[in-house]
Every structure is written in C-alpha cells, then in structure tokens.
Design a protein around this motif. Structure first.
Motif, short mmCIF file in Angstrom:
data_model
loop_
_atom_site.label_atom_id
_atom_site.label_comp_id
_atom_site.label_asym_id
_atom_site.label_seq_id
_atom_site.Cartn_x
_atom_site.Cartn_y
_atom_site.Cartn_z
N UNK A 126 0.50 -1.34 -0.19
CA UNK A 126 -0.05 -0.11 0.37
C UNK A 126 1.12 1.64 -0.08
N UNK A 129 2.57 2.06 -3.21
CA UNK A 129 1.76 2.68 -3.98
C UNK A 129 1.26 4.13 -3.71
N UNK A 130 1.28 4.30 -2.46
CA UNK A 130 0.92 5.65 -1.90
C UNK A 130 2.19 6.89 -2.56
N UNK A 133 2.44 7.44 -6.06
CA UNK A 133 1.26 8.68 -6.38
C UNK A 133 1.60 9.59 -5.89
N UNK A 138 0.34 9.86 -13.02
CA UNK A 138 -0.70 8.68 -13.37
C UNK A 138 0.12 7.40 -13.94
N UNK A 145 1.98 -0.81 -11.11
CA UNK A 145 0.45 -1.82 -10.72
C UNK A 145 0.18 -2.78 -12.14
N UNK A 148 3.14 -5.15 -11.41
CA UNK A 148 2.66 -5.39 -9.62
C UNK A 148 1.73 -6.86 -10.43
N UNK A 149 0.63 -6.35 -11.17
CA UNK A 149 -0.35 -7.68 -11.99
C UNK A 149 0.43 -8.35 -12.04
N UNK A 152 1.78 -11.32 -10.05
CA UNK A 152 1.11 -11.83 -9.19
C UNK A 152 0.80 -12.69 -9.96
N UNK A 156 0.96 -16.61 -8.76
CA UNK A 156 0.28 -17.81 -9.69
C UNK A 156 0.14 -18.92 -10.08
N UNK B 29 -11.42 -6.46 -14.96
CA UNK B 29 -10.23 -5.88 -14.92
C UNK B 29 -9.38 -7.10 -14.58
N UNK B 118 -2.93 -15.32 -0.12
CA UNK B 118 -2.17 -14.71 0.22
C UNK B 118 -1.69 -14.13 -1.45
N UNK B 119 -1.67 -14.90 -2.41
CA UNK B 119 -1.59 -14.27 -3.55
C UNK B 119 -2.67 -13.87 -4.14
N UNK B 120 -3.18 -14.78 -4.20
CA UNK B 120 -5.79 -13.99 -4.92
C UNK B 120 -5.25 -12.38 -4.19
N UNK B 122 -3.26 -10.27 -2.94
CA UNK B 122 -2.17 -9.41 -3.59
C UNK B 122 -2.45 -9.24 -5.38
N UNK B 123 -2.60 -10.26 -5.66
CA UNK B 123 -3.75 -9.18 -7.09
C UNK B 123 -4.25 -9.16 -7.33
N UNK B 125 -5.43 -6.56 -5.30
CA UNK B 125 -5.16 -5.39 -4.65
C UNK B 125 -4.33 -4.81 -5.66
N UNK B 126 -3.10 -5.54 -6.02
CA UNK B 126 -2.25 -4.81 -7.36
C UNK B 126 -3.38 -4.41 -8.31
N UNK B 127 -4.57 -5.06 -9.10
CA UNK B 127 -5.17 -4.91 -9.14
C UNK B 127 -6.23 -3.83 -9.56
N UNK B 129 -5.04 -1.25 -7.59
CA UNK B 129 -4.73 0.71 -7.70
C UNK B 129 -3.85 0.32 -9.19
N UNK B 130 -4.24 -0.90 -9.99
CA UNK B 130 -4.21 -0.38 -11.53
C UNK B 130 -4.96 -0.02 -12.32
N UNK B 133 -5.47 3.88 -11.54
CA UNK B 133 -4.50 4.78 -12.34
C UNK B 133 -4.82 4.63 -14.06
N UNK B 141 -5.03 8.17 -7.11
CA UNK B 141 -4.43 7.39 -6.79
C UNK B 141 -3.96 7.36 -5.35
N UNK B 145 -4.63 5.03 -2.21
CA UNK B 145 -3.56 4.69 -1.17
C UNK B 145 -3.49 4.57 0.03
N UNK B 148 -5.66 2.74 2.19
CA UNK B 148 -5.20 1.38 1.85
C UNK B 148 -4.70 1.45 3.43
#
Lengths: 339, 339
Positions: A126, A129-130, A133, A138, A145, A148-149, A152, A156, B29, B118-120, B122-123, B125-127, B129-130, B133, B141, B145, B148
């Motif tokens: 968090x 990203x903060x 930003x 942007x 972001x 990080x997608x 992840x 996975x 998304x 855990x990974x899901x 993270x996925x 939260x990443x999306x 922010x994505x 943005x 953003x 952030x 969060x």
C-alpha cells in the motif's frame, strides 16, 4: 551493494550515496503515528539486501543521464517504491514458507507471526503505491501496478505448478519472467524514462533488466540447490520442499536415463513430503550428483550465461562510458554471486 | 443490494443497473491470459455481497449530481476499485481465519489454500491500484493508497491488541475507524469529488461515510456475538476465538460486578483457547446473558444508533430530494441488518 571496480568506481560511490537516500525515504514513508505499527516495520528494515531493484533504477538513470551523470528526486522515489514492492513479496513469501515449516505442528506464536506478515506485506505494498502516486504522474502508477499484476500472475502460475513433475522449460521461463524479470525490466525502464530517454532506449533498458532478472532467478534457483546457507544468507533447499521445479530439475527429468529419472522422482517425492526445513545431507548429495551427471547444472549455468550476454548486448544503444560499464559489470556480477 | 423504498425506488433501480456495470468492470479488470489465474479468480466472484462500498460511491455520486441524477464512467471505475480493495482484505482475512481453524492439524490442501489466498489477495489489490491509475489522475490514486495505508494500520492495531483484555473504547474506535470507516468515508468523498462537489460537500459526505462505517462495524461485531450463521451468511463467533475484544466486551469488562468480571475473563480465555470453529451453545448463552445483564449489548446498540444519527445529520448540506433520501435510508438500513 554490488561490487564494481575501475573506471566505474566514482559512479559506484555516487550510487552508494543514492542508496542511503533511498533507505531514508523508505523509512520515512513507512513511519506511522501508531507505535505498534512502527515496531513491526522495524522487522523488515533488516530485509534490505543487495537492493538490486533500486540499484537497477539508479544505474539506468545514470546511464541515460546528461553529463555529468546525475539523478532526479523521482529516481530516488521510484527506487524506494520498487524496493518496497520487492520487500512486500519477500514478506508474503515468508508467510508461505512458515506455513510449510509448521506442518509438524502449529503454535500460537507461529500463527501470530503469519498474520502479522500478511498485514505487514499489505502495509508495504500500500505504501509503495502511495509513494508512487506522490509523484503526481498517473502513468508511473499505472506502470508499477501493471508490473505488480504481472508479478502476482507469475506467483500464481508457480503455485498452480506445485508438484508438477512434468513442468516444461517454456512454462518455467514464463513463470520467472513474470515473477522476477518483469520488475527488474521496469526498474531499468523507469530509470531511463525519468530522464526523458527515447522510446528505443527505454525499451533496450527494459530488455537489459528483464534478461538480467531471468539470469538472476536461474542463479538463485541454482544457489537453492548448491549453496551454503551461511554464504547465501537465507534458508535454502526450500524449492523442492515446496514442490517447485527449477531449471536443473526440468532438464534432468527430460534428459536423464530411465533409471536416473526414476531415482530423481523418488528424491522429489521424498523432499516434498519431508517436513524438516532442510534436507538430509545424503539426499542433497544424491540430488547434486544426479543433476551434475545429467549435465543439468551445466545446462542451467549456460542459460544464465546466455541471458547475461543478451542483457549486455542490449546496452549497445547506450554511449560508451563509465555508466554503461557499470551496467555491464552489474550483469556479470549476477553470475558470480557467492554460493 | 440495500433495500430502499418509496420516492427512492427509481434511484434504487438506477443503482442496481450501475452495480451490474461494476461487476462487469470487476471481472474484466481481473481477466488474465493465464487460465490458472482465471480459475482462482472465479472463487472470489462469489464473495460479492451487499457491495456496500460501491453503493456508497454511486449513491454519493447521485446525491451530488446535477439534475437528473447521473453518474460518470469514473464513478463506475472507482466503485469497482473500492470493491476490489475490500475483497482483497476479505481474502487476506480468510488466510488468518484458516490459520486458526488449522490448529487441530494442517493438511497439504489447507496450506495450498492459504498460499493461494495470500497471492490472490495481492492480485486483487494490485489490480485495484492498476484500475484506479487508468483514470489518469494521480490524486485519485493517492487518495486510494492513503486509505489502504490507514486500513492496514487498523488491521495491525487490531493484531497488536489480540488477547488484550484491557482494551479501552478509544482504542477500539480508533481501530474500527481505520480498518473499516476510513474506506467507507473515502467512497462517499470520491462519489462527490467526481462531480466536482464543493470541498464542504466532499467533507460532509466523508463524515457521513465514516460514521456509517463505524456503525456498520459495531453492528457487525454485535452480529458476531448474537447472529445466526444461516442468516448472517458467514462463520460467526470468530472474534473471541481470535482474541478480538469488541464494544460489548469492552463495556462489560469495565462495568460488570467483580464476580461477572471474573466470569467473563474465564469465558474469554476459554473461547480464545478453543480450537473448534464455533463455540458450544452453553458458552454462547453464558456470554450473551452476561453481556445483556451488564447492559453491554444495549450500550453497543446505542452507539450504533448515535453514529447513524450523526451520519444522517451530516447530510443536511445536501439539497432535499430522493438522492439524499437514499443516503438517509442506507444509514438506517445499517441498524436493521438481519441477525
């Protein structure tokens, strides 16, 4: 810090000073008005290692700077952001590792540790990203972001291939490209972009970072098999225990003799069922010998070498000089990490 | 969807249509080119509940819109973003809960489930922010952030106060303000901001959302004590098992007779040591009777009522009309959640 020598030593000194600035910004961003939060955060300060990702941002910035080489505040901020992203993944990886270690029996303290690690990782991501930003752009937030997608997705994909003894090389490379190399690539791209580099230069530096990241991960995977914990500085022999096949194993399973193949599957099953954090020295020796005789260690090393050469080749777009030399040396240093 | 009636029914229909759009953007998304990622993501689609946070963005947007009430694409996007943020926290909360349930003995499947969660998370939260943005506005953003950051602080504060039987009301309120109310407040602020509302209106809507969020959490905590799982739709009696004191317990511990105090501490210790997912009906009845006779249930209910009134009062800055009525009804609905 990565070791650099000769003509790059002045830049290396500059880089060290900039890394100290990054550590300051890291600590400042995470500071809370809650003491209980701050006391947890202090735990992750010790996670700062080589700081490879901040170094990639800063060194790429130096290599695309006007003369004399200089960096902007945005370089320092983004170097801090990528370190925070990386540290969040480390903290969340620890959750997974602890879960494994706990198979023998869970204690309350271990569970608490796990919960704190999940939340602390979330706090880090968090704040990454903060902080990003705060630069007011942007497109930078979007780039981070999107990365990080991808990271992840790599994690996975790895999870979906646990205990998949039929994992192939293309899937392995796709996995490490996403989970490790994409962030390294973006670090280098960002270093260049913040100096307004031409798109071709940005792209070349992305390729440099990506190839370096792939090589780094292959070497990391080799260290997990061959390294000494006292030298590498982290718990090893985790990959097999977690059912994660890496390049040497993938090679051996498809190139070994039928007898070796059976033996290796036995080892893999045993290692993955084993509840102790490190495997017995007998198992380790058996695995090393088998991988070595199948030419699988050499195969992985050759891949790492090839990728480092490709990383270095992509730098030909940059002007000759110490900043480019620094990036070349950093690529070579990936291959000589102490085991 | 929250139930609304009378003059607000047209708006409610509009809101339902907009929520369907939010669900579409949510799914779009998260779509990956990796099938293994998509199959995991489908698990969280069923987590969509009341969608309180998207509703707050959309309803606040309607209440600050020119006539006739309308929303922008940015409203839909940010409604999707806050739902994604909320769902990430749910998924990561599940990790912690599973860890508790697993005390009796961990199976490999359960561990895998934990790691995937855990990974899901993270996925997700990443999306979030994505997607945020993608609106091209770094201040949005930053607002998300910063929120969060606050939510994580609330979670960490809660963790630091596990099994703290001396927890006081101010700390409890600070905890739920950060972990729950801050996001609700920002949802309402965003709804107004995207219509270019005056700062005073933005602020009033923030207060509305924050007070509503506090009341919502208190009611949620009451449901954990008094609710039926079949009605509430989630596993209950988790708070005590996780050593989380909520408002009725905090009140009882500081207002009960010495004998009741001792009895309650015994209950708390027993519940927190208990490894079964739900407590025995005898323990539950004992706790309920004690909290009731100490006036602690009534105390928490009075707080929820007071906060809902404060939330409604803050809407006096808005013009009279069905959109404002919708927000008033939504605040009242917090108090009448089925138990």
């Amino acid at each position: 810090m990565l070791l650099v020598t000769g003509s790059t030593s002045t830049l290396s000194t500059l880089l060290s000073a900039e890394l100290a600035e990054v550590e300051c910004r890291f600590a400042a961003e995470l500071l809370s008005d809650l003491s209980s939060v701050n006391s947890l955060v202090t735990h992750v300060q010790r996670y700062h290692g080589k700081m490879l990702r901040p170094v990639l941002v800063l060194a790429s910035g130096l290599a695309t700077s006007a003369s004399p080489p200089a960096l902007t505040e945005a370089h320092r901020i983004l170097a801090t952001v990528v370190e925070m992203v990386h540290m969040a993944t480390l903290v969340h990886d620890d959750v997974l590792d602890e879960a494994e270690v706990r198979r023998g029996g869970a204690t309350l303290n271990q569970l608490r540790g796990n919960e704190a690690a999940v939340m602390l990782g979330d706090y880090l991501i968090s704040h990454a990203y903060h902080l990003c930003s705060s630069l007011g752009d942007a497109t930078l937030s979007q780039l981070i972001a999107r990365t990080t997608n991808t990271v992840c997705e790599g994690e996975l994909l790895q999870l979906a291939n646990r205990d998949n003894w039929a994992l192939d090389e293309p899937t392995y490379f796709e996995m490490i490209r996403r989970k490790t190399a994409s962030l390294c690539g973006v670090c280098c791209r960002l270093g260049a972009r913040l100096h307004g580099a031409a798109p071709a230069v940005e792209q070349a530096l992305y390729v440099y970072g990506e190839k370096l990241g792939l090589a780094f991960q292959i070497v990391d995977d080799l260290l997990d098999i061959l390294g000494q914990e006292s030298t590498v500085g982290k718990t090893l022999r985790r990959d097999l225990q977690k059912g994660k096949l890496t390049l040497p194993f993938i090679h051996a399973l498809s190139h070994a003799s039928p007898a070796q193949h059976r033996q290796l599957l036995d080892y893999l099953q045993f290692a993955s069922d084993d509840s102790s954090p490190t495997h017995s020295s007998r198992l380790r020796t058996g695995i090393e010998t088998l991988l070595d005789s199948a030419g699988s260690i050499a195969h992985a090393r050759a891949w790492a070498h090839r990728l480092v050469e490709q990383a270095k080749d992509s730098l030909s777009i940059l002007p000759l000089g110490p900043a480019r030399d620094l990036l070349l040396e950093m690529a070579d240093a990936v291959l000589t990490r102490p085991s």
